[in-house]
Enzyme design. Sequence first.
Site, short mmCIF file in Angstrom:
data_model
loop_
_atom_site.label_atom_id
_atom_site.label_comp_id
_atom_site.label_asym_id
_atom_site.label_seq_id
_atom_site.Cartn_x
_atom_site.Cartn_y
_atom_site.Cartn_z
N GLU A 1 67.15 -31.71 23.48
CA GLU A 1 66.76 -32.06 24.85
C GLU A 1 66.55 -33.57 24.99
OE1 GLU A 1 67.00 -29.86 27.06
OE2 GLU A 1 65.89 -28.01 26.67
N ASN B 1 70.93 -31.37 32.11
CA ASN B 1 70.10 -32.53 31.71
C ASN B 1 70.68 -33.26 30.49
OD1 ASN B 1 69.60 -30.77 29.62
ND2 ASN B 1 67.38 -30.82 29.79
N ASP C 1 72.11 -22.60 18.00
CA ASP C 1 70.70 -22.47 18.33
C ASP C 1 70.29 -21.02 18.57
OD1 ASP C 1 72.12 -22.23 20.70
OD2 ASP C 1 71.45 -24.14 21.50
#
Length: 248
Positions: free
Chosen positions: A140, A133, A64
């Site tokens: 995400e 998370n 990324d």
Amino acid sequence: MIMDNYDQVSLRGAEEILNQIKKKPDSVLGLATGGTPIGLYEKLVQSYQSGNVDFSSVTTFNLDEYIGLPAEHPQSYSYFMWNHLFSKVNIQKRNVHILPGVFNNEQEMITRFEKKLIDCGGIDIQLLGIGTNGHIGFNEPSDHLTVGTHIVELAYETVTSNSRFFNRIDDVPTKAITMGMGSIMNAKKIILLANGKSKAEAINKTIEGKVSTDFPASFLQLHPNVQIIVDRDAASFLVEKGANRISV
Ligand code: PGA
């Protein structure tokens, strides 16, 4: 694999990559950034300096990059990779593939990146960290996951967590470009590293939780060849003591 400390996690992860390159000198590596893999990259550099590994035929793809940061920006992931690894080993620049944070034509750039990935025969070993998370790469938590390379809005938790690398939270980019879940899951082998108490809940959900788009790392339960290498703190919320758990 539950290791005693961060140094052992880094060493074990580095050994996986070194063995892969030994077995196949033209290996394709999927690489990660963030605080976690820094120790592993140090081990790879040490190994190179001792003459134990040759990167000249290795190809790499990074997971990324932040949107809006040029490669020369000190917080870009391109800068990170050159700083921690590429400038210190004999990898060939043309074999390094990092998604750009600044580009003109999004679709063209993504198509080019994905074509290179296919032309190289896919990733032999994909290194991952994990967000608190549950993100892997910058995939995400969401009500859906994306298969291919795409642009994402970063979760608030990710922006706050990554603000430790920037002067001010307002300087943290809010968007990124990431390899998708399909590209990660297509890797022949995956190694995920985590250390510290702050990752304990995430490691528990990754290994023992439900497979859910709310927690992208849980999809690794569906991959046939994954090694999760953690220190004792990151392993501290694991409940089940399965036969596949190795305490080192
Ligand atoms: P960290 O980040 O290694 O800096 O904890 C991991 C991640 O967000 O994937």
